[in-house]
Design a protein around this motif. Structure first.
Motif, PDB file in Angstrom:
ATOM      1  N   MET A   1     -31.902  21.331  29.625  1.00 14.76           N
ATOM      2  CA  MET A   1     -33.199  21.986  29.606  1.00 14.76           C
ATOM      3  C   MET A   1     -34.280  21.030  30.097  1.00 14.76           C
ATOM      4  N   LYS A   2     -35.337  21.589  30.662  1.00 17.20           N
ATOM      5  CA  LYS A   2     -36.433  20.777  31.175  1.00 17.20           C
ATOM      6  C   LYS A   2     -37.372  20.372  30.048  1.00 17.20           C
ATOM      7  N   ARG A   3     -38.087  19.283  30.279  1.00 17.63           N
ATOM      8  CA  ARG A   3     -39.134  18.903  29.333  1.00 17.63           C
ATOM      9  C   ARG A   3     -40.257  19.937  29.364  1.00 17.63           C
ATOM     10  N   PRO A   4     -40.921  20.190  28.204  1.00 13.82           N
ATOM     11  CA  PRO A   4     -42.128  21.021  28.236  1.00 13.82           C
ATOM     12  C   PRO A   4     -43.177  20.358  29.125  1.00 13.82           C
ATOM     13  N   ASN A   5     -44.078  21.150  29.673  1.00 15.25           N
ATOM     14  CA  ASN A   5     -45.104  20.548  30.520  1.00 15.25           C
ATOM     15  C   ASN A   5     -46.035  19.659  29.702  1.00 15.25           C
ATOM     16  N   GLY A   6     -46.867  18.904  30.387  1.00 18.82           N
ATOM     17  CA  GLY A   6     -47.714  17.925  29.723  1.00 18.82           C
ATOM     18  C   GLY A   6     -48.625  18.509  28.676  1.00 18.82           C
ATOM     19  N   LEU A   7     -49.133  19.720  28.895  1.00 16.12           N
ATOM     20  CA  LEU A   7     -50.032  20.347  27.929  1.00 16.12           C
ATOM     21  C   LEU A   7     -49.319  20.595  26.609  1.00 16.12           C
ATOM     22  N   TYR A   8     -48.110  21.149  26.674  1.00 14.72           N
ATOM     23  CA  TYR A   8     -47.383  21.450  25.444  1.00 14.72           C
ATOM     24  C   TYR A   8     -46.945  20.182  24.727  1.00 14.72           C
ATOM     25  N   PRO A  38     -35.913   3.867  15.900  1.00 18.32           N
ATOM     26  CA  PRO A  38     -36.013   3.102  17.158  1.00 18.32           C
ATOM     27  C   PRO A  38     -37.345   3.364  17.849  1.00 18.32           C
ATOM     28  N   LYS A  39     -37.825   2.374  18.552  1.00 16.90           N
ATOM     29  CA  LYS A  39     -39.120   2.495  19.215  1.00 16.90           C
ATOM     30  C   LYS A  39     -39.091   3.530  20.331  1.00 16.90           C
ATOM     31  N   LYS A  40     -37.936   3.709  20.963  1.00 17.28           N
ATOM     32  CA  LYS A  40     -37.832   4.700  22.031  1.00 17.28           C
ATOM     33  C   LYS A  40     -36.403   5.236  22.091  1.00 17.28           C
ATOM     34  N   GLY A  41     -36.272   6.349  22.805  1.00 20.28           N
ATOM     35  CA  GLY A  41     -34.976   6.984  22.932  1.00 20.28           C
ATOM     36  C   GLY A  41     -34.145   6.359  24.034  1.00 20.28           C
ATOM     37  N   PRO A  42     -32.976   6.910  24.260  1.00 22.93           N
ATOM     38  CA  PRO A  42     -32.485   8.126  23.604  1.00 22.93           C
ATOM     39  C   PRO A  42     -31.760   7.829  22.292  1.00 22.93           C
ATOM     40  N   LEU A 108     -26.857  17.472  25.680  1.00 20.38           N
ATOM     41  CA  LEU A 108     -26.499  16.251  26.408  1.00 20.38           C
ATOM     42  C   LEU A 108     -27.528  15.906  27.471  1.00 20.38           C
ATOM     43  N   ALA A 109     -28.089  16.926  28.114  1.00 24.26           N
ATOM     44  CA  ALA A 109     -29.109  16.680  29.134  1.00 24.26           C
ATOM     45  C   ALA A 109     -30.343  16.018  28.515  1.00 24.26           C
ATOM     46  N   VAL A 110     -30.711  16.438  27.314  1.00 24.46           N
ATOM     47  CA  VAL A 110     -31.860  15.839  26.619  1.00 24.46           C
ATOM     48  C   VAL A 110     -31.609  14.358  26.378  1.00 24.46           C
ATOM     49  N   VAL A 116     -35.192  12.333  22.678  1.00 28.08           N
ATOM     50  CA  VAL A 116     -34.662  12.315  21.311  1.00 28.08           C
ATOM     51  C   VAL A 116     -34.317  13.732  20.882  1.00 28.08           C
ATOM     52  N   LEU A 117     -33.081  13.906  20.461  1.00 29.20           N
ATOM     53  CA  LEU A 117     -32.593  15.210  20.016  1.00 29.20           C
ATOM     54  C   LEU A 117     -32.493  15.219  18.496  1.00 29.20           C
ATOM     55  N   ALA A 118     -32.927  16.310  17.871  1.00 27.56           N
ATOM     56  CA  ALA A 118     -32.838  16.449  16.418  1.00 27.56           C
ATOM     57  C   ALA A 118     -32.026  17.687  16.077  1.00 27.56           C
ATOM     58  N   LEU A 119     -31.159  17.537  15.102  1.00 30.49           N
ATOM     59  CA  LEU A 119     -30.385  18.696  14.661  1.00 30.49           C
ATOM     60  C   LEU A 119     -30.013  18.540  13.192  1.00 30.49           C
ATOM     61  N   PHE A 120     -29.587  19.658  12.611  1.00 31.07           N
ATOM     62  CA  PHE A 120     -29.176  19.716  11.215  1.00 31.07           C
ATOM     63  C   PHE A 120     -27.679  20.038  11.203  1.00 31.07           C
ATOM     64  N   PRO A 121     -26.826  19.015  11.077  1.00 29.10           N
ATOM     65  CA  PRO A 121     -25.396  19.219  11.273  1.00 29.10           C
ATOM     66  C   PRO A 121     -24.711  20.090  10.236  1.00 29.10           C
ATOM     67  N   GLN A 122     -25.415  20.447   9.145  1.00 27.73           N
ATOM     68  CA  GLN A 122     -24.837  21.413   8.209  1.00 27.73           C
ATOM     69  C   GLN A 122     -24.802  22.819   8.806  1.00 27.73           C
ATOM     70  N   GLY A 123     -25.677  23.054   9.802  1.00 24.96           N
ATOM     71  CA  GLY A 123     -25.668  24.334  10.489  1.00 24.96           C
ATOM     72  C   GLY A 123     -26.527  25.408   9.870  1.00 24.96           C
ATOM     73  N   ARG A 124     -27.032  25.195   8.665  1.00 32.16           N
ATOM     74  CA  ARG A 124     -27.873  26.199   7.990  1.00 32.16           C
ATOM     75  C   ARG A 124     -28.576  25.536   6.811  1.00 32.16           C
TER      76      ARG A 124
END
Length: 206
Positions: A1-8, A38-42, A108-110, A116-124
């Motif tokens: 997926m693409k990054r949101p534009n600068g405004l968002y 970490p100071k920066k990603g990924p 993976l693209a992110v 930086v990708l965030a997720l909740f591995p419990q799924g719910r």
């Protein structure tokens, strides 16, 4: 997926930084371990899932723009406006309880472009304080992208409600599995992630 534009991206930072202090005060959030970020990603952020406000909690404490994997129902069941806002902020849908290859490729693209990708591995959302048993997708993503996992625990005594304190702990980054093709290595990495999250939850209980 693409990054949101600068405004968002600017709006994301404005609300996360500008109103973060109010969020912390109103919800009585206590946080430890911010130096472990970490100071920066990924890198990949993995947290247990206590309530619907958990994505906001993470966004407040991480300076980087977080890209969230979110359940598909959030995009399909709440109207076009909500879907547009979620996508504009950098969230993308995932089909739970299935091998959603499209979402995995987006995730993976992110990571591969340095974000930086965030997720909740419990799924719910899991409202109790039962031990966390993460699904394997998180450690698989980290191994494929070669990035560390930052474990974050969110603790609350009993079901969360307004005014009840949240305790947030950020753990030390965990290295990715050394062999992305080895089932044994991935299972060991998943066990290490589960151990880190559960240990942090136990520490928050005292």
């Amino acid at each position: 997926m693409k990054r949101p534009n600068g405004l968002y991206r600017a709006l994301y930072q404005f609300f996360a930084r500008g109103f973060g202090w109010a969020y912390v005060l109103l919800l009585r959030v206590r946080v430890k371990g911010l130096r472990n970020i970490p100071k920066k990603g990924p890198f990949l952020v993995c947290a247990n899932h206590r309530c619907v406000l958990d994505p906001v909690t993470l966004a407040v404490f991480f300076r980087q723009h977080l890209y969230f994997m979110a359940k598909r129902e959030l995009f399909t069941d709440h109207g076009a406006f909500v879907e547009k806002v979620l996508r504009a902020a950098g969230a993308f849908p995932v089909e739970r309880d299935s091998a959603d290859l499209k979402s995995l490729r987006e995730a993976l693209a992110v990571l591969r472009r340095g974000d930086v990708l965030a997720l909740f591995p419990q799924g719910r959302v899991v409202r109790g304080n039962a031990p966390v048993s993460p699904k394997g997708g998180a450690v698989w993503l980290a191994a494929q992208a070669g990035v560390p996992i930052v474990p974050v625990s969110i603790f609350c005594r009993g079901p969360w409600k307004f005014g009840r304190r949240l305790s947030v702990r950020v753990g030390r980054p965990l290295p990715p599995a050394p062999d992305r093709h080895s089932r044994g290595a991935l299972e060991k990495a998943a066990a290490q992630l589960a151990d880190a999250l559960n240990r942090q939850l136990e520490e928050s209980a005292f």
